[in-house]
Structure formats: structure tokens, C-alpha cells
Design an enzyme around this catalytic site. Structure first.
Site, PDB file in Angstrom:
ATOM      1  CG  ASN A 140     -60.980  21.528 -16.920  1.00  0.00           C
ATOM      2  OD1 ASN A 140     -60.535  20.651 -17.652  1.00  0.00           O
ATOM      3  ND2 ASN A 140     -61.086  22.786 -17.327  1.00  0.00           N
ATOM      4  CG  ASP A 192     -53.552  17.353 -20.823  1.00  0.00           C
ATOM      5  OD1 ASP A 192     -52.953  16.477 -20.165  1.00  0.00           O
ATOM      6  OD2 ASP A 192     -52.960  18.267 -21.423  1.00  0.00           O
ATOM      7  CB  ALA A 195     -51.453  18.200 -27.377  1.00  0.00           C
ATOM      8  NE  ARG A 223     -86.972  14.306 -11.345  1.00  0.00           N
ATOM      9  CZ  ARG A 223     -88.177  14.408 -10.767  1.00  0.00           C
ATOM     10  NH1 ARG A 223     -88.277  14.780  -9.500  1.00  0.00           N
ATOM     11  NH2 ARG A 223     -89.266  14.167 -11.472  1.00  0.00           N
ATOM     12  CE1 TYR A 240     -52.748  14.941 -26.515  1.00  0.00           C
ATOM     13  CE2 TYR A 240     -53.164  16.126 -24.464  1.00  0.00           C
ATOM     14  CZ  TYR A 240     -53.540  15.775 -25.748  1.00  0.00           C
ATOM     15  OH  TYR A 240     -54.729  16.237 -26.255  1.00  0.00           O
ATOM     16  CG  HIS A 282     -56.171  12.430 -22.806  1.00  0.00           C
ATOM     17  ND1 HIS A 282     -57.499  12.749 -22.962  1.00  0.00           N
ATOM     18  CD2 HIS A 282     -55.479  13.573 -23.061  1.00  0.00           C
ATOM     19  CE1 HIS A 282     -57.606  14.020 -23.302  1.00  0.00           C
ATOM     20  NE2 HIS A 282     -56.391  14.536 -23.370  1.00  0.00           N
ATOM     21  NE  ARG A 328     -64.816  17.621 -26.699  1.00  0.00           N
ATOM     22  CZ  ARG A 328     -63.553  17.511 -27.117  1.00  0.00           C
ATOM     23  NH1 ARG A 328     -62.989  16.329 -27.186  1.00  0.00           N
ATOM     24  NH2 ARG A 328     -62.863  18.581 -27.480  1.00  0.00           N
ATOM     25  CB  SER A 329     -61.585  15.120 -24.131  1.00  0.00           C
ATOM     26  OG  SER A 329     -60.185  15.132 -24.267  1.00  0.00           O
ATOM     27  CB  CYS A 385     -62.688  19.813 -23.019  1.00  0.00           C
ATOM     28  SG  CYS A 385     -61.615  19.812 -24.466  1.00  0.00           S
TER      29      CYS A 385
END
Length: 277
Positions: A186, A178, A276, A134, A218, A216, A175-176, A155
Site C-alpha cells: 500500500n 495487514d 485471511a 484545502r 494475523y 495488525h 481503516r485497517s 481498506c
């Protein structure tokens, strides 16, 4: 409609109707003209796809640059490089050039981190020698690396891997993200990574999960997203397939030519999104 298209529409609609936004706040990203790039967003978004049942996370509402996405994965996990000249010359990708820190690299990030800590080989060896462990994790968010140079923080920052009755499951943690631009790339690029690793260790690709801490849109992408929400998806789960050359088994031998996408006919025309940075 595919699960991916349905999830995308639901997520974008929820973001656009949300009160969460960064307007009036100081933000890091900016557009090329220097204007701050604000977002509407949701936190803690989770999606799940069973690859063994044909649930491929690829959008048909717009053309996804799946080949370029997979080439980026090869640069990070096979080449284990942060070198932008290599990315351009070997894989014909230039979208990382905006994050050149001045030496034709993206800093001690991504592939350089994979190489420094031998992350890829440790994963492959661990899955072969102790498959039901694990602790099969690749984490690109290494504080020592982040503080050692300039560069965009990762990211798509972590993958966790688990074996289950002949299948290899994987969770991608970001974490973030677009949502209308990078999110779809991704997903499919990390499914390709999951397929290559599964083949190397003698397993079948199983469940792919995707957790995004901040998803998010933009402010300059809102009109394009509204257009995508009006579109009718093309295809259904099980029809669109990402196929990996069955003749190869070694992770480091795979190239982009070993991947084919079957029955993929996304809606056109494709839309442009201002970057961005």
C-alpha cells in the site's frame, strides 16, 4: 537501515508485545479452511516519509511486489474499474479474486467509486486550478456504494493532498492494514500515485504520510514476522529509488513500464503468508 525497515521493525515489535488481540472475540475474516483469523494489533499508527529527501517507504526485509501494487493503482484510478477480468487480462493480477461477489467484480467499490463520483478528474482539476485549496480529497468510503452491493469495504480508503512551495504532499488513510503483507505494498503503490499526480499538475513529490487506524498481524503470520525481525536490512535511504519516466506528463498515459526501481535488493528467500479472507 532505511526508515521503512526501521518503522516496520518497531511497529511489528510493538504489536507482538501488545496485549491487544481479538482472541475469544467473534471476527469476520477467516482462513481458507474456515478457521477464524484472529489478530494482535495497535490502533492509530502514523508514519511520515519525505520523498524529496530520498525517504522511500519500501521494505528490504522482504520482497515487496511493487509492480503489482502499482498495477492495482492503475486499475483503480486510471481504469476506474471493479472488474476482475480486466484486472487479470490487462494487469495480470488475480489476488482480488477471493473477493469476487459472483459477477467477476468486487462490487461497487474502489475504481467503480472513483468513476461514479468522478473523483480522479476532480482531484486533478482542483490541484491545477486551485492548488492551495484545502479540499483536495479522494474518499472511497461512500456509504451509498457500500450499501448498494456486497464486497470488501475499502481498506486504503482516503487520500488527502496539499501543495507546498512546488511540492505535492499526500496523506494515505487506512481503516485497517495487514502489516507484514499489504502494508508495504500500500505504501509504495500510493507513492507511485502521488508521483503520477504530481507530474500531471507540474509539481514534485513531497511528503508522504500514512495513517492506519488498526495495524495488525494475523495469528498465522506471527512466525514469519519473527523471522523478518531477525533479518538485516539491505540498503539505505537515498540509494533505493522509484523513478518515473520523465517523458510523460499526463496521468492517464502512465503504464507500469514507466516505473523503474533502482538499487533494490531485498533479503531472500521471500516468505509465504496465508490469506485471511
Amino acid at each position: 537501515m532505511t526508515i521503512a525497515d526501521n518503522n516496520f521493525k518497531d511497529l511489528c515489535s510493538s504489536i507482538l508485545s501488545s496485549d491487544n488481540n481479538t482472541l475469544g472475540e467473534k471476527v469476520r475474516p477467516k482462513y481458507a479452511d474456515g478457521t477464524e483469523s484472529h489478530t494482535k494489533y495497535l490502533n492509530q499508527v502514523f508514519e511520515k516519509y519525505d520523498l524529496s529527501k530520498g525517504e522511500l517507504p519500501i521494505l528490504t526485509l522482504r520482497q515487496v511486489a511493487w509492480k503489482s501494487g502499482i498495477k492495482e493503482i492503475l486499475w483503480i484510478y486510471q481504469d476506474q474499474s471493479n472488474n476482475l477480468d480486466l484486472l487479470k487480462e490487462k494487469h495480470n493480477i488475480t489476488w482480488w479474486d477471493e473477493w469476487d461477489i459472483g459477477d467477476r467484480t468486487i462490487g461497487q467499490r474502489y475504481g467503480a467509486t472513483v468513476k461514479k463520483y468522478n473523483l480522479m478528474n476532480n482531484l486533478l482539476d482542483g490541484l491545477i486550478n486551485q492548488p492551495y485549496g484545502r479540499r483536495h480529497i479522494i474518499n472511497l468510503y461512500q456509504e451509498a456504494d457500500l450499501s448498494s452491493s456486497k464486497g470488501l469495504y475499502p481498506c486504503a480508503m482516503e487520500t488527502q493532498w496539499s501543495v507546498r512551495k512546488g511540492y505535492l504532499d499526500m496523506t494515505l488513510i487506512q481503516r485497517s492494514s495487514d502489516v507484514p503483507v499489504a502494508n508495504a505494498i500500500n505504501k509504495i503503490q500510493y507513492v507511485a500515485l502521488q508521483m503520477m499526480v504530481a507530474r500531471h499538475v507540474g509539481l514534485e513529490p513531497g511528503v508522504f504520510c500514512h495513517y492506519v487506524n488498526n495495524a495488525h498481524i494475523y495469528d498465522r503470520h506471527i512466525s514469519q514476522v519473527e523471522e523478518l525481525l531477525k533479518r538485516e536490512p539491505q540498503g539505505k535511504d537515498g540509494d533505493i529509488k522509484l523513478v518515473l519516466n520523465p517523458e510523460k506528463t499526463n496521468f492517464y498515459d502512465f503504464t507500469i513500464d514507466d516505473f523503474t526501481m533502482e538499487n533494490y535488493s531485498p533479503v531472500k528467500p521471500n516468505l509465504k503468508f496465508e490469506l485471511a479472507i
